[in-house]
Design a protein around this motif. Structure first.
Motif, PDB file in Angstrom:
ATOM      1  N   ASP A  15       0.867  -1.202  -0.035  1.00  0.00           N
ATOM      2  CA  ASP A  15      -0.118   0.010  -0.273  1.00  0.00           C
ATOM      3  C   ASP A  15       0.774   1.215   0.026  1.00  0.00           C
ATOM      4  O   ASP A  15       1.967   1.171   0.566  1.00  0.00           O
ATOM      5  CB  ASP A  15      -0.885   0.038   1.343  1.00  0.00           C
ATOM      6  CG  ASP A  15      -2.002   1.035   1.472  1.00  0.00           C
ATOM      7  OD1 ASP A  15      -2.684   1.136   0.601  1.00  0.00           O
ATOM      8  OD2 ASP A  15      -1.762   2.165   2.221  1.00  0.00           O
ATOM      9  N   LYS A  16       0.237   2.360  -0.598  1.00  0.00           N
ATOM     10  CA  LYS A  16       1.272   3.502  -0.509  1.00  0.00           C
ATOM     11  C   LYS A  16       1.484   3.906   0.735  1.00  0.00           C
ATOM     12  O   LYS A  16       2.833   4.584   0.881  1.00  0.00           O
ATOM     13  CB  LYS A  16       0.546   4.739  -1.332  1.00  0.00           C
ATOM     14  CG  LYS A  16      -0.639   5.185  -0.802  1.00  0.00           C
ATOM     15  CD  LYS A  16      -1.578   6.339  -1.626  1.00  0.00           C
ATOM     16  CE  LYS A  16      -2.581   6.605  -0.864  1.00  0.00           C
ATOM     17  NZ  LYS A  16      -2.330   7.737   0.224  1.00  0.00           N
ATOM     18  N   ASP A  17       0.809   3.782   1.765  1.00  0.00           N
ATOM     19  CA  ASP A  17       1.230   4.270   3.300  1.00  0.00           C
ATOM     20  C   ASP A  17       2.426   3.400   3.789  1.00  0.00           C
ATOM     21  O   ASP A  17       2.937   3.749   4.803  1.00  0.00           O
ATOM     22  CB  ASP A  17       0.059   4.196   4.144  1.00  0.00           C
ATOM     23  CG  ASP A  17      -1.006   5.136   3.430  1.00  0.00           C
ATOM     24  OD1 ASP A  17      -0.897   5.963   2.869  1.00  0.00           O
ATOM     25  OD2 ASP A  17      -2.379   4.651   3.909  1.00  0.00           O
ATOM     26  N   GLN A  18       2.895   2.303   3.094  1.00  0.00           N
ATOM     27  CA  GLN A  18       3.891   1.460   3.631  1.00  0.00           C
ATOM     28  C   GLN A  18       5.195   1.656   2.820  1.00  0.00           C
ATOM     29  O   GLN A  18       6.197   0.943   3.423  1.00  0.00           O
ATOM     30  CB  GLN A  18       3.333  -0.108   3.187  1.00  0.00           C
ATOM     31  CG  GLN A  18       2.124  -0.628   3.951  1.00  0.00           C
ATOM     32  CD  GLN A  18       2.108  -1.994   3.510  1.00  0.00           C
ATOM     33  OE1 GLN A  18       1.692  -2.274   2.467  1.00  0.00           O
ATOM     34  NE2 GLN A  18       2.283  -3.073   4.508  1.00  0.00           N
ATOM     35  N   LEU A  19       5.153   2.583   2.030  1.00  0.00           N
ATOM     36  CA  LEU A  19       6.586   2.896   1.069  1.00  0.00           C
ATOM     37  C   LEU A  19       7.773   3.004   2.037  1.00  0.00           C
ATOM     38  O   LEU A  19       8.658   2.529   1.838  1.00  0.00           O
ATOM     39  CB  LEU A  19       6.119   3.704   0.001  1.00  0.00           C
ATOM     40  CG  LEU A  19       7.397   4.259  -0.892  1.00  0.00           C
ATOM     41  CD1 LEU A  19       7.684   2.660  -1.546  1.00  0.00           C
ATOM     42  CD2 LEU A  19       6.859   5.147  -1.885  1.00  0.00           C
ATOM     43  N   VAL A  65       0.578   0.282  -5.977  1.00  0.00           N
ATOM     44  CA  VAL A  65      -0.496   0.638  -7.020  1.00  0.00           C
ATOM     45  C   VAL A  65      -1.612   1.604  -6.207  1.00  0.00           C
ATOM     46  O   VAL A  65      -1.804   1.625  -5.179  1.00  0.00           O
ATOM     47  CB  VAL A  65      -1.477  -0.689  -7.317  1.00  0.00           C
ATOM     48  CG1 VAL A  65      -2.641  -0.082  -8.381  1.00  0.00           C
ATOM     49  CG2 VAL A  65      -0.629  -1.770  -7.953  1.00  0.00           C
ATOM     50  N   MET A  66      -1.622   2.942  -7.211  1.00  0.00           N
ATOM     51  CA  MET A  66      -2.449   4.014  -6.648  1.00  0.00           C
ATOM     52  C   MET A  66      -3.246   4.768  -7.638  1.00  0.00           C
ATOM     53  O   MET A  66      -2.907   4.581  -8.902  1.00  0.00           O
ATOM     54  CB  MET A  66      -1.584   4.877  -5.551  1.00  0.00           C
ATOM     55  CG  MET A  66      -0.641   5.558  -6.647  1.00  0.00           C
ATOM     56  SD  MET A  66       0.636   6.784  -5.465  1.00  0.00           S
ATOM     57  CE  MET A  66       0.792   7.842  -6.550  1.00  0.00           C
ATOM     58  N   GLU A  67      -4.171   5.187  -6.974  1.00  0.00           N
ATOM     59  CA  GLU A  67      -5.232   6.178  -7.606  1.00  0.00           C
ATOM     60  C   GLU A  67      -4.532   7.285  -8.433  1.00  0.00           C
ATOM     61  O   GLU A  67      -3.585   7.698  -8.060  1.00  0.00           O
ATOM     62  CB  GLU A  67      -6.297   6.388  -7.063  1.00  0.00           C
ATOM     63  CG  GLU A  67      -7.261   5.353  -6.393  1.00  0.00           C
ATOM     64  CD  GLU A  67      -7.929   4.651  -7.572  1.00  0.00           C
ATOM     65  OE1 GLU A  67      -8.227   5.088  -8.710  1.00  0.00           O
ATOM     66  OE2 GLU A  67      -8.081   3.390  -7.369  1.00  0.00           O
ATOM     67  N   LYS A  68      -4.898   8.008  -9.453  1.00  0.00           N
ATOM     68  CA  LYS A  68      -4.475   9.004 -10.351  1.00  0.00           C
ATOM     69  C   LYS A  68      -4.260  10.256  -9.427  1.00  0.00           C
ATOM     70  O   LYS A  68      -3.378  10.782  -9.628  1.00  0.00           O
ATOM     71  CB  LYS A  68      -4.956   9.040 -11.664  1.00  0.00           C
ATOM     72  CG  LYS A  68      -4.529   9.825 -12.674  1.00  0.00           C
ATOM     73  CD  LYS A  68      -5.273  10.212 -13.844  1.00  0.00           C
ATOM     74  CE  LYS A  68      -6.875  10.435 -13.561  1.00  0.00           C
ATOM     75  NZ  LYS A  68      -7.429  10.372 -14.549  1.00  0.00           N
ATOM     76  N   ASP A  69      -5.240  10.429  -8.651  1.00  0.00           N
ATOM     77  CA  ASP A  69      -5.163  11.521  -8.044  1.00  0.00           C
ATOM     78  C   ASP A  69      -4.557  11.336  -6.599  1.00  0.00           C
ATOM     79  O   ASP A  69      -4.444  12.454  -5.746  1.00  0.00           O
ATOM     80  CB  ASP A  69      -6.680  12.040  -7.579  1.00  0.00           C
ATOM     81  CG  ASP A  69      -7.197  12.567  -8.892  1.00  0.00           C
ATOM     82  OD1 ASP A  69      -6.403  13.062  -9.762  1.00  0.00           O
ATOM     83  OD2 ASP A  69      -8.425  12.519  -8.942  1.00  0.00           O
ATOM     84  N   ASP A  70      -4.033  10.295  -5.954  1.00  0.00           N
ATOM     85  CA  ASP A  70      -3.360  10.038  -4.710  1.00  0.00           C
ATOM     86  C   ASP A  70      -1.994  10.328  -4.653  1.00  0.00           C
ATOM     87  O   ASP A  70      -1.470  10.570  -5.924  1.00  0.00           O
ATOM     88  CB  ASP A  70      -3.417   8.340  -4.474  1.00  0.00           C
ATOM     89  CG  ASP A  70      -4.706   7.984  -3.967  1.00  0.00           C
ATOM     90  OD1 ASP A  70      -5.663   8.555  -3.667  1.00  0.00           O
ATOM     91  OD2 ASP A  70      -4.815   6.757  -3.918  1.00  0.00           O
ATOM     92  N   ALA A  71      -1.379  10.792  -3.512  1.00  0.00           N
ATOM     93  CA  ALA A  71       0.001  10.999  -3.495  1.00  0.00           C
ATOM     94  C   ALA A  71       0.739   9.915  -2.776  1.00  0.00           C
ATOM     95  O   ALA A  71       0.079   9.539  -1.706  1.00  0.00           O
ATOM     96  CB  ALA A  71       0.123  12.265  -2.789  1.00  0.00           C
ATOM     97  N   VAL A  72       2.209   9.842  -2.774  1.00  0.00           N
ATOM     98  CA  VAL A  72       2.915   8.970  -2.161  1.00  0.00           C
ATOM     99  C   VAL A  72       4.062   9.758  -1.492  1.00  0.00           C
ATOM    100  O   VAL A  72       4.494  10.709  -2.019  1.00  0.00           O
ATOM    101  CB  VAL A  72       3.335   7.759  -2.948  1.00  0.00           C
ATOM    102  CG1 VAL A  72       4.225   8.210  -4.054  1.00  0.00           C
ATOM    103  CG2 VAL A  72       4.120   6.759  -2.151  1.00  0.00           C
ATOM    104  N   SER A  73       4.566   9.419  -0.444  1.00  0.00           N
ATOM    105  CA  SER A  73       5.690  10.294   0.161  1.00  0.00           C
ATOM    106  C   SER A  73       7.039   9.708  -0.589  1.00  0.00           C
ATOM    107  O   SER A  73       7.207   8.530  -0.759  1.00  0.00           O
ATOM    108  CB  SER A  73       5.791  10.035   1.777  1.00  0.00           C
ATOM    109  OG  SER A  73       4.866  10.441   2.318  1.00  0.00           O
ATOM    110  N   SER A  74       7.996  10.686  -0.865  1.00  0.00           N
ATOM    111  CA  SER A  74       9.225  10.462  -1.238  1.00  0.00           C
ATOM    112  C   SER A  74      10.215   9.651  -0.458  1.00  0.00           C
ATOM    113  O   SER A  74      10.026   9.708   0.852  1.00  0.00           O
ATOM    114  CB  SER A  74       9.837  11.786  -1.649  1.00  0.00           C
ATOM    115  OG  SER A  74      11.308  11.549  -2.047  1.00  0.00           O
TER     116      SER A  74
END
Length: 131
Positions: A15-19, A65-74
């Motif tokens: 999940d993007k929050d686990q990156l 895998v994330m939605e087009k409008d989602d953001a992820v931390s660098s």
């Protein structure tokens, strides 16, 4: 003759929050960030970060895998040289990556088009959503 090595490569979907947490695990395993890339498939972004073990030639790839409008931390606070990969993903695909240590603000490349690798229909949908 050189020894033939057949490494096991691992794809880990997260999940993007686990990156950041999983990237830190790669750093603790002393793995080198070998590549990061983006793609746009079926209306979603797929971000892949590959980490290499230079002794065993094994790779571990984290896939978000994330939605087009989602953001992820660098991940640049963990691997500073990821700044080039993440600026490229942002500029060429339009991914939202927050807190890149050195953010080129879509000026890494000398291009006139916004997110040139994002499919036309995705750009149009993005414009419609912004209205």
């Amino acid at each position: 003759m050189a020894e033939v090595i057949c490494p096991e490569n691992e794809l880990i979907v997260i999940d993007k929050d686990q990156l950041l947490e999983k990237t830190m695990e790669m750093k603790h395993e002393k793995l080198r960030l070998s590549q990061a890339c983006a793609s746009y498939i079926n209306g979603k972004y797929e971000l892949c970060y590959s980490f290499a073990n230079d002794k065993t030639y094994e790779f571990k790839t984290l896939k978000v895998v994330m939605e087009k409008d989602d953001a992820v931390s660098s991940i640049t606070s963990i691997y500073p040289y990821a700044t080039f990969y993440e600026n490229e993903m942002t500029e060429l695909f339009g991914c939202k990556i927050e807190y890149i240590n050195i953010d080129y603000h879509n000026r890494l490349y000398r291009i006139n088009e916004t997110a040139p690798f994002l499919p036309k229909e995705a750009k149009e949908a993005k414009k419609e959503g912004e209205k």
